[in-house]
Enzyme design. Structure first.
Site, PDB file in Angstrom:
ATOM      1  CG  HIS A  30      -0.256  -0.218   2.521  1.00 24.11           C
ATOM      2  ND1 HIS A  30       0.064  -1.481   2.974  1.00 24.11           N
ATOM      3  CD2 HIS A  30       0.169   0.633   3.462  1.00 24.11           C
ATOM      4  CE1 HIS A  30       0.660  -1.388   4.148  1.00 24.11           C
ATOM      5  NE2 HIS A  30       0.734  -0.113   4.471  1.00 24.11           N
ATOM      6  N   GLY A  76       0.749  -6.432  -1.731  1.00 17.31           N
ATOM      7  CA  GLY A  76      -0.513  -5.816  -1.359  1.00 17.31           C
ATOM      8  C   GLY A  76      -1.286  -6.737  -0.448  1.00 17.31           C
ATOM      9  CB  SER A  77      -1.933 -10.338  -0.301  1.00 17.25           C
ATOM     10  OG  SER A  77      -2.401 -11.241   0.664  1.00 17.25           O
ATOM     11  CG  HIS A 212      -4.422   2.791   5.944  1.00 19.32           C
ATOM     12  ND1 HIS A 212      -3.137   2.316   6.147  1.00 19.32           N
ATOM     13  CD2 HIS A 212      -4.975   1.972   5.015  1.00 19.32           C
ATOM     14  CE1 HIS A 212      -2.937   1.262   5.372  1.00 19.32           C
ATOM     15  NE2 HIS A 212      -4.047   1.028   4.682  1.00 19.32           N
ATOM     16  CD  GLU A 318       2.322 -26.747   4.218  1.00 18.01           C
ATOM     17  OE1 GLU A 318       2.522 -27.955   4.476  1.00 18.01           O
ATOM     18  OE2 GLU A 318       2.125 -25.883   5.109  1.00 18.01           O
ATOM     19  CG  HIS A 367      -0.547 -38.383  -0.441  1.00 12.98           C
ATOM     20  ND1 HIS A 367       0.610 -38.331  -1.181  1.00 12.98           N
ATOM     21  CD2 HIS A 367      -0.367 -39.360   0.491  1.00 12.98           C
ATOM     22  CE1 HIS A 367       1.458 -39.236  -0.716  1.00 12.98           C
ATOM     23  NE2 HIS A 367       0.893 -39.869   0.289  1.00 12.98           N
ATOM     24  NE  ARG A 425      -0.632 -43.224   0.748  1.00 14.42           N
ATOM     25  CZ  ARG A 425      -0.995 -43.249   2.030  1.00 14.42           C
ATOM     26  NH1 ARG A 425      -2.182 -42.783   2.380  1.00 14.42           N
ATOM     27  NH2 ARG A 425      -0.178 -43.741   2.938  1.00 14.42           N
TER      28      ARG A 425
END
Length: 581
Positions: A30, A76-77, A212, A318, A367, A425
């Site tokens: 931002h 931005g995220s 903001h 992850e 899997h 799998r």
């Protein structure tokens, strides 16, 4: 940022993709107007473009994207800049590049867990090229942050992960310069917690809530400039060149020698992925592999055993796994990130942002579905096809046999955008010889006759159930077409339409996935808006599964050969299958 731009950032603004440039990531996306002001000060853009900020058609979007050549990754995220920098730093080390990764973070985003996944991994790998700057201005979007101006919690967390850390006055140019010098000389990553005041120097803005994302009015801008002192003339900063000028790196290239499997033998598609990955590594020097500490299950360990230098263990993190892959492709590498398919849901925001970053990478999820058996639903990806199909520009592949999986893995290394490979799998019969080719966007018709009363469309494990159903029905005198839709996105619309046209308008789609968003939806979308769409009976997992053998769970979910055969019998008798319409 002024001190960084003038004295410490080594960058060729005329060659933004040069391998020796420092990397600059605004994790607090931002703050894009500040980043664009830096581009202006460096002479990269002109006043006229700067004034197009946030307007339709402008490259200067509300948050940075690689639509600007000086932006490596979209932000931005919050919480994703530092994990992407970890990937850049790992790539730079592999390629022996003398560069630094500067990352500007907001104090609000220090609440994001992905920040600490990055801190942990950067500390573990001693990625000294990373210098993180936390803009500790006390105020978040709706009010004060948790720590406000207490920088010690941020510094303590960084030190706990093996970083150098110090707290400094973010308005003291000499202190900033000294801190940068110390960081550049460090053998560990550095976190600089800069105490700042939002809106500093303007009485009605400084440390005030409610500003903001708000722009000043014309009158407010005049008042602010009067207090700050409007600089005379054009502001252009003389910047520093990269530290070294390397010749362009050409990754080694050789012939891809595909693994070969005998038709009829049983090989898991996850194993074929590992075999193909190892072959790709021998053929292409730009291929790298990232693992979420499951390489013995995804079979990416076969690449590790062949070339450990290009294998990166990210552990059970992850979000960092995907972000590191995004960072590595910035420096020209072709990453494959592999874990259990279910766990990509934890990193879906990173996958979504990777698409906005225009990243090119392969994601491989093993899997998948109830067919994994006894491990239970926490390990069963039943949402992943829907999730990955929804990503802009993505490719989604679901091979049914080892030969298919190996060939699709090869193609992934040259595919633009986000490519997802779903692997199984269980060992399944090899259906195709090594001479077969599998075009992305294609399919394979495995059984057909002029008397087909319906077409069964399947992929992965359910294709083998469809072939068993075909054998059952053949003994009863019912002819049915069986199609391997290994390319879920893009789907082979031509073949799907032909099946509807030649099989009495009766389609049966069977998938080891929830009904929403998967293969069934992909097939139905082929006929969206048509005045007379075919009847589509959709067999999928509709109830929450538990533990059991693969055969038990496929049958309980209604996607086994017996259930497919029953759906076709109903069609043969003039009825419809479950979910038809």
């Amino acid at each position: 940022m002024a001190v960084l731009l003038s004295d410490h950032l080594h960058y060729d603004w005329k060659a933004p993709h040069g391998p020796d440039n420092d990397r600059l990531v605004f994790s607090k996306g931002h703050a894009a107007p500040l980043l664009y002001a830096m581009f202006k000060a460096a002479g990269a853009i002109a006043d006229e473009e700067l004034l197009t900020l946030r307007k339709r058609g402008s490259r200067l979007e509300g948050h940075p994207t690689p639509g600007l050549p000086w932006v490596d990754v979209a932000t931005g995220s919050l919480g994703q800049g530092i994990p992407a920098a970890v990937g850049m730093a790992l790539a730079a080390r592999l390629l022996d590049l003398d560069l630094r990764c500067w990352v500007l973070l907001g104090d609000s985003e220090m609440a994001e867990g992905s920040v600490y996944e990055a801190f942990e991994l950067a500390g573990f790998y001693r990625l000294s090229s990373i210098i993180a700057i936390v803009d500790m201005n006390r105020l978040g979007q709706r009010g004060p942050t948790m720590a406000q101006w207490d920088g010690e919690p941020y510094a303590a967390r960084a030190r706990a992960f093996g970083w150098n850390a110090q707290i400094l006055d973010g308005h003291d140019r000499e202190a900033i310069h000294r801190a940068y010098q110390e960081a550049e000389a460090s053998s560990r990553p550095t976190c600089l917690v800069a105490r700042t005041r939002k809106g500093a120097g303007v009485s009605f803005l400084e440390d005030k809530e409610g500003w903001h994302g708000k722009a000043l009015s014309a009158d407010e801008a005049k008042r602010a400039l009067a207090e700050l002192g409007d600089p005379a003339g054009d502001l252009v900063v003389e910047t520093r060149r990269p530290r070294q000028a390397s010749a362009p790196r050409t990754p080694s290239a050789g012939a891809f020698t595909p693994p070969r499997y005998e038709v009829g033998t049983k090989v898991a598609t996850r194993e074929a992925f590992g075999d193909a990955l190892r072959a790709l590594g021998a053929a292409r020097g730009d291929v790298v592999v990232l693992d979420g500490e499951v390489s013995n299950s995804t079979f990416s360990e076969r690449f590790l055993k062949a070339d450990a230098a290009r294998f990166f263990e990210i552990y059970i993190a992850e979000q960092q796994l995907v972000s590191a892959a995004v960072g590595m492709q910035v420096l020209g590498l072709r990453p494959f990130a592999a874990t259990f398919a279910a766990f990509f849901s934890r990193a879906y925001d990173q996958v979504r942002m990777a698409a906005i970053s225009r990243a090119h990478l392969g994601l491989v999820g093993s899997h998948a579905g109830v067919s994994i058996g006894e491990d239970g639903p926490s390990q069963m990806a039943l949402e992943d096809l829907a999730m990955m199909r929804a990503v802009h520009g993505s490719t989604v592949l679901y091979p049914s046999c080892a030969t298919t999986a190996a060939e699709l893995t090869r193609q992934m290394a040259s595919r633009d955008g986000i490519t997802y490979l779903r692997t199984t799998r269980e060992k399944t019969p090899v259906l195709y010889g090594s001479e077969e080719r599998f075009a992305i966007g294609g399919s394979k018709v495995l059984r057909q006759s002029p008397r087909d009363v319906a077409a069964v469309l399947a992929a992965g494990v359910t294709l083998h159930e469809a072939l068993r159903a075909h054998a059952l029905l053949e003994g009863e005198g019912l002819a049915v077409r069986v199609v391997d839709l290994y390319s879920v996105k893009p789907i082979d619309a031509v073949t799907v339409e032909a099946c509807a046209r030649e099989c009495g308008g009766q389609l049966v789609v069977v998938e080891d996935h929830w009904p929403q968003g998967g293969l069934g939806d992909a097939v139905c979308e082929v006929f969206a808006g048509r005045p007379s769409p075919p009847s589509v009976a959709r067999l999928g997992v509709r109830d929450m599964p538990g533990s059991g053998t693969p055969a038990q769970l496929l049958d309980a979910a209604g996607i086994s050969a017996e259930h497919i055969a029953a759906a076709v019998r109903r069609i043969g008798r003039g009825g419809t299958g479950p979910g038809g319409g």
